[in-house]
Design an enzyme around this catalytic site. Structure first.
Site, short mmCIF file in Angstrom:
data_model
loop_
_atom_site.label_atom_id
_atom_site.label_comp_id
_atom_site.label_asym_id
_atom_site.label_seq_id
_atom_site.Cartn_x
_atom_site.Cartn_y
_atom_site.Cartn_z
N LYS A 106 55.51 34.49 -15.82
CA LYS A 106 53.94 34.14 -15.29
C LYS A 106 53.49 34.71 -14.83
O LYS A 106 53.94 35.66 -14.08
CB LYS A 106 53.77 32.47 -14.75
CG LYS A 106 52.72 31.61 -14.37
CD LYS A 106 53.26 31.11 -16.14
CE LYS A 106 51.06 30.37 -16.53
NZ LYS A 106 51.12 29.26 -17.13
P1 NAD Z 1 41.53 25.94 -16.74
O1 NAD Z 1 40.96 27.10 -16.14
O2 NAD Z 1 39.98 26.70 -18.80
O3 NAD Z 1 40.39 24.61 -17.08
C1 NAD Z 1 40.77 24.31 -15.23
C2 NAD Z 1 40.21 23.27 -14.99
O4 NAD Z 1 40.99 22.60 -14.21
C3 NAD Z 1 38.70 23.45 -14.79
O5 NAD Z 1 37.85 22.08 -15.16
C4 NAD Z 1 39.07 22.87 -12.95
O6 NAD Z 1 37.34 23.05 -12.42
C5 NAD Z 1 39.95 21.87 -13.03
N1 NAD Z 1 40.56 21.64 -11.89
C6 NAD Z 1 40.67 23.48 -10.94
N2 NAD Z 1 41.03 22.24 -9.62
C7 NAD Z 1 40.61 21.57 -9.49
C8 NAD Z 1 40.94 19.95 -8.79
N3 NAD Z 1 40.87 20.45 -7.93
N4 NAD Z 1 41.26 18.30 -9.01
C9 NAD Z 1 40.18 18.42 -10.63
N5 NAD Z 1 40.07 19.30 -11.51
C10 NAD Z 1 40.37 20.62 -11.19
O7 NAD Z 1 42.43 26.00 -17.28
P2 NAD Z 1 43.61 25.10 -18.75
O8 NAD Z 1 43.91 26.77 -19.41
O9 NAD Z 1 42.57 24.06 -19.38
O10 NAD Z 1 44.68 25.05 -17.26
C11 NAD Z 1 44.44 24.23 -16.75
C12 NAD Z 1 46.53 23.74 -16.79
O11 NAD Z 1 47.40 23.78 -17.90
C13 NAD Z 1 47.00 24.73 -16.22
O12 NAD Z 1 47.98 23.79 -15.35
C14 NAD Z 1 47.84 24.85 -17.17
O13 NAD Z 1 48.89 26.49 -16.75
C15 NAD Z 1 48.68 24.25 -18.10
N6 NAD Z 1 48.42 24.92 -19.60
C16 NAD Z 1 47.42 25.92 -20.19
C17 NAD Z 1 47.74 26.24 -21.03
C18 NAD Z 1 46.46 27.43 -22.42
O14 NAD Z 1 46.36 27.52 -23.39
N7 NAD Z 1 45.16 27.58 -21.14
C19 NAD Z 1 48.74 25.86 -22.28
C20 NAD Z 1 49.86 25.77 -21.59
C21 NAD Z 1 49.60 24.81 -20.43
#
Ligand code: NAD
Length: 420
Positions: A106
């Protein structure tokens, strides 16, 4: 969301519980207790206003005994070594559970991308890629999108990386990152893959538990890539989205929030908290929403000793990485709330990243049906493995998932031995 210290310690506690239960070989436990490599780069960027700023970038490579390091890149002010370490370790377990030929890594940059223009964002991304140099590579360490990074960022990373190769090598290196735009070598279905995986897992859970998803109510924290796709795909089942929270605040509508409409609204750079088809609620009220399913899909350490007592659901399906602390876990367990753990539940993203990587290596483009079909098959097999371990060891699903991962890694270490 304040900085949560000790995230890596949380992962270690989770792993130790599984390792104790399965009687993991002490040598393997010792090897897996720390990441293989930790790269920290401090790189200068000349911004469009003429000033020079120094950024801190990280790449932690946890383990690569099963294959190249693999994992996302995050742009966020709270990115730090402890967080990246934990997220890298979760990738090792996740790829092992899904039976992918990958290890775990990561990375990220500690800054708030929202404070920078698109032009500066490109400069920061490219300069970070240059600073990482040969620490990434298509057969060595393959980044992907995570919080605040997307397919555009991946295209810039790929382009910068290719520019650093000899002209003869460039075409053979497209798979240095996954989650690219389709036209630049991405895969159809990658954008929705993590949310799709969450929903495939929920479909299976519903079937196993004789639960009708079309009658379900759910609420979602985080409305970015994972949260918005999971919301929309759940809605396609007829389930009702009661509340959503993102970094701007939380909203609620007992009649249901239209996830497609909310996606369009947020995509137009408007604040979720201002959405008029729902009422604004505070964080505690949001966490206490009475629903069948809660999907955390934002940041880690959200279900804690403080917030877990508020939850009023039958199931938590972890879209985010590490949304539940060990204390939160214990409270959910006591309350009889079932949990589908991150390392299984959100593995759809890395599974389809693997498909993208394969397509690039073979110069192929698969159809969406093929991608979705293969994702479904792989994630169901992962579900089966975790379910079996939960029964065999009479334990919770998180611990069972770790047992599956550790057993696979331990077997490979046994077969390969420790050099020299
Ligand atoms: P993203 O940046 O697209 O979205 C993140 C979201 O979280 C946004 O809507 C943001 O406003 C919200 N957020 C941030 N701070 C916040 C808070 N204090 N309270 C409430 N909401 C808040 O990111 P993503 O890619 O959707 O990733 C989200 C999670 O999923 C992370 O933990 C990431 O590691 C995990 N993840 C992502 C993927 C992927 O393919 N993108 C794969 C596996 C896991």
């Amino acid at each position: 969301m304040a900085e949560k210290p000790g995230l890596y310690e949380n992962v270690t506690r989770q792993v130790d519980k599984a390792a104790d239960l399965m009687g993991l070989d002490a040598d393997v436990r010792e090897i897996l207790s720390m990441p293989t490599n930790e790269i920290v780069v401090h790189f200068p960027v000349k911004l469009t206003d003429g000033t020079v700023k120094l950024f801190d970038g990280y790449r932690v490579q946890h383990n690569n005994v099963l294959g190249p390091f693999k994992g996302g890149l995050r742009f966020h002010p709270l990115v730090n070594r402890d967080e990246v370490r934990a997220l890298a370790a979760w990738m090792t377990w996740k790829t092992a559970i899904a039976n992918l030929p990958y290890g775990g890594a990561k990375g990220g940059i500690q800054f708030d991308p929202k404070e920078y223009s698109l032009e500066d964002l490109e400069k920061i991304t490219r300069r970070f890629t240059f600073a990482l140099g040969d620490n990434i590579g298509p057969e060595y360490d393959i980044p992907a999108p995570d919080v605040n990074t997307n397919s555009q960022i991946m295209a810039w990373i790929m382009d910068t990386y290719l520019s650093m190769q000899s002209p003869h090598q460039r075409q053979a290196n497209f798979h240095v990152v996954t989650g690219k735009p389709i036209e630049s070598g991405g895969s159809v279905g990658r954008d929705k893959a993590t949310g799709q995986g969450v929903v495939y897992i929920l479909e299976r859970w519903a079937k196993d538990n004789h639960f009708d998803l079309s009658q379900a109510t759910y609420f979602v924290q985080g409305f970015g890539n994972v949260g918005s796709w999971a919301s929309r795909l759940m809605q396609q089942h007829g389930a009702r989205l009661l509340a959503v929270e993102d970094a701007t605040g939380a909203i609620y509508n007992p009649e249901g929030i239209n996830a497609d409409d909310l996606t369009t609204y947020v995509a137009a750079d408007r604040q979720l908290a201002d959405y008029q088809q729902a009422e604004y609620i505070d964080h505690e009220t949001f966490m206490a929403t009475k629903a069948d399913i809660f999907i955390p899909a934002a940041l880690e350490s959200q279900i804690t000793d403080i917030t877990a007592p508020l939850l009023n659901v039958m199931l938590v399906a972890e879209g985010a990485n590490g949304p539940t602390t060990p204390e939160g876990d214990a409270i959910l367990f006591d309350k009889g709330i079932q949990l589908l753990p991150d390392v299984l539940c959100n593995s759809g993203g890395v599974i389809v990243s693997y498909f993208e990587w394969l397509q690039n290596k073979r110069s192929e483009f698969w159809e969406l049906e093929e991608v979705d079909g293969k994702l479904h098959k792989m994630i169901m097999k992962a579900y089966d493995r975790v379910q079996k371990a939960a029964v065999d060891y009479d334990t919770d699903w998180r611990t069972a998932a770790y047992i599956v991962a550790l057993a696979r890694l331990a077997k490979v270490y046994r077969e390969r031995g420790i050099f020299p």
